[in-house]
Design a protein around this motif. Structure first.
Motif, PDB file in Angstrom:
ATOM      1  N   SER A  38      16.549  14.659  47.820  1.00  0.00           N
ATOM      2  CA  SER A  38      16.593  16.058  47.374  1.00  0.00           C
ATOM      3  C   SER A  38      15.340  16.882  48.027  1.00  0.00           C
ATOM      4  CB  SER A  38      16.379  16.212  46.032  1.00  0.00           C
ATOM      5  OG  SER A  38      16.330  17.472  45.490  1.00  0.00           O
ATOM      6  N   TYR A  40      14.524  19.809  46.788  1.00  0.00           N
ATOM      7  CA  TYR A  40      14.436  20.868  45.674  1.00  0.00           C
ATOM      8  C   TYR A  40      13.390  20.133  44.773  1.00  0.00           C
ATOM      9  CZ  TYR A  40      15.689  24.111  41.698  1.00  0.00           C
ATOM     10  OH  TYR A  40      15.441  24.695  40.721  1.00  0.00           O
ATOM     11  N   LEU A  43      14.247  20.204  40.856  1.00  0.00           N
ATOM     12  CA  LEU A  43      15.040  19.157  40.226  1.00  0.00           C
ATOM     13  C   LEU A  43      15.026  18.597  39.076  1.00  0.00           C
ATOM     14  CD1 LEU A  43      18.244  18.212  40.815  1.00  0.00           C
ATOM     15  CD2 LEU A  43      17.023  16.363  41.839  1.00  0.00           C
ATOM     16  N   VAL A  78      20.635  16.779  47.204  1.00  0.00           N
ATOM     17  CA  VAL A  78      20.564  18.217  46.701  1.00  0.00           C
ATOM     18  C   VAL A  78      19.698  18.985  47.494  1.00  0.00           C
ATOM     19  CG1 VAL A  78      19.664  19.144  44.688  1.00  0.00           C
ATOM     20  CG2 VAL A  78      20.781  17.062  44.486  1.00  0.00           C
ATOM     21  N   THR A  80      18.599  22.763  49.045  1.00  0.00           N
ATOM     22  CA  THR A  80      18.382  24.130  48.584  1.00  0.00           C
ATOM     23  C   THR A  80      18.896  25.148  49.548  1.00  0.00           C
ATOM     24  OG1 THR A  80      16.307  23.943  49.828  1.00  0.00           O
ATOM     25  CG2 THR A  80      16.164  23.662  47.475  1.00  0.00           C
ATOM     26  N   SER A  97      21.579  23.028  45.235  1.00  0.00           N
ATOM     27  CA  SER A  97      20.654  23.270  44.053  1.00  0.00           C
ATOM     28  C   SER A  97      20.656  24.297  43.151  1.00  0.00           C
ATOM     29  CB  SER A  97      19.088  23.281  44.742  1.00  0.00           C
ATOM     30  OG  SER A  97      18.884  24.288  45.578  1.00  0.00           O
TER      31      SER A  97
END
Length: 223
Positions: A38, A40, A43, A78, A80, A97
């Motif tokens: 990820s 992000y 999260l 995930v 962005t 995200s």
């Protein structure tokens, strides 16, 4: 005056190296491996946990039902930068995200997307509406919390056709499984994967072509 050395979590996330935000976590369970990444920083840890848990619940079931030779290692990201909902390619599922923030209850987006990995149709001879209809049928059948996401198969409307794809097509498939012949969708999925699919397969399996099946569905659409 002593200055406090303090950074808000948001500012800290902004200056952390991308490699820190994008750290890869490897989870292995029952013969399957999930690589989770990820970029992000915000999260929700609980959402991440649910994404991972959902994978390990549904993916083995989908593999057993449709394609035991499916990939044993899958990647989740995930992202962005991704502006859709989710997308799957080459064993990797990318989740928006933004979508996950706004719809944390939509956990069975995992079920739909990993079904695409199980499908593994390659350069399929089948139409796109069929691929997506089967993926949403798999979500309907194997989803862990469709109710929590307020996700359901829509009632038939006059303007619907089996080529509408996604949930509309999935409901038609659920009707076939219940009212015509159980196992039909599994057989069609298999034909798509080995590239033997032809439209005539519906009549071979059920005794009716797609148009005749749809007409019967329209006449009595209860599932």
């Amino acid at each position: 005056m002593k200055k406090n050395s303090f950074l808000t979590p948001l500012l800290l996330a902004a200056i952390l190296p991308f490699s820190k935000l994008n750290a890869q976590e490897i989870i292995k369970k029952n013969g399957y491996t999930l690589s989770f990444e990820s970029n992000y920083a915000q999260l929700d840890p609980q959402l991440k946990k649910r994404l991972i848990e959902t994978f390990f619940v549904v993916y083995p079931k989908l593999a057993q039902e449709y394609n035991p030779k499916t990939l044993k290692t899958v990647k989740f990201m995930v992202d962005t930068n991704y502006k859709g909902v989710a997308a799957t390619s080459n064993g990797k599922v990318t989740y928006s995200s933004i979508w996950m923030d706004k719809h944390p209850e939509d956990i069975d987006v995992v079920t739909h997307e990993v079904m695409h990995i199980v499908q593994d149709y390659g350069n399929s001879v089948g139409p796109g509406w069929l691929t997506e209809g089967i993926a949403d049928y798999a979500r309907f059948k194997f989803g862990v919390d469709n109710a929590g996401a307020k996700w359901s198969l829509p009632a038939l409307k006059p303007e619907h056709t089996y080529k509408n794809s996604y949930r509309i097509t999935a409901r038609f498939f659920a009707w076939i499984e219940k009212n015509v012949k159980s196992g039909t969708i599994k057989s069609v999925d298999s034909a798509l994967r080995d590239h033997s699919y032809q439209p005539e397969i519906w009549a071979k399996l059920t005794g009716k072509d797609l148009d005749a099946l749809w007409a019967a569905y329209v006449a009595n659409p209860a599932i």
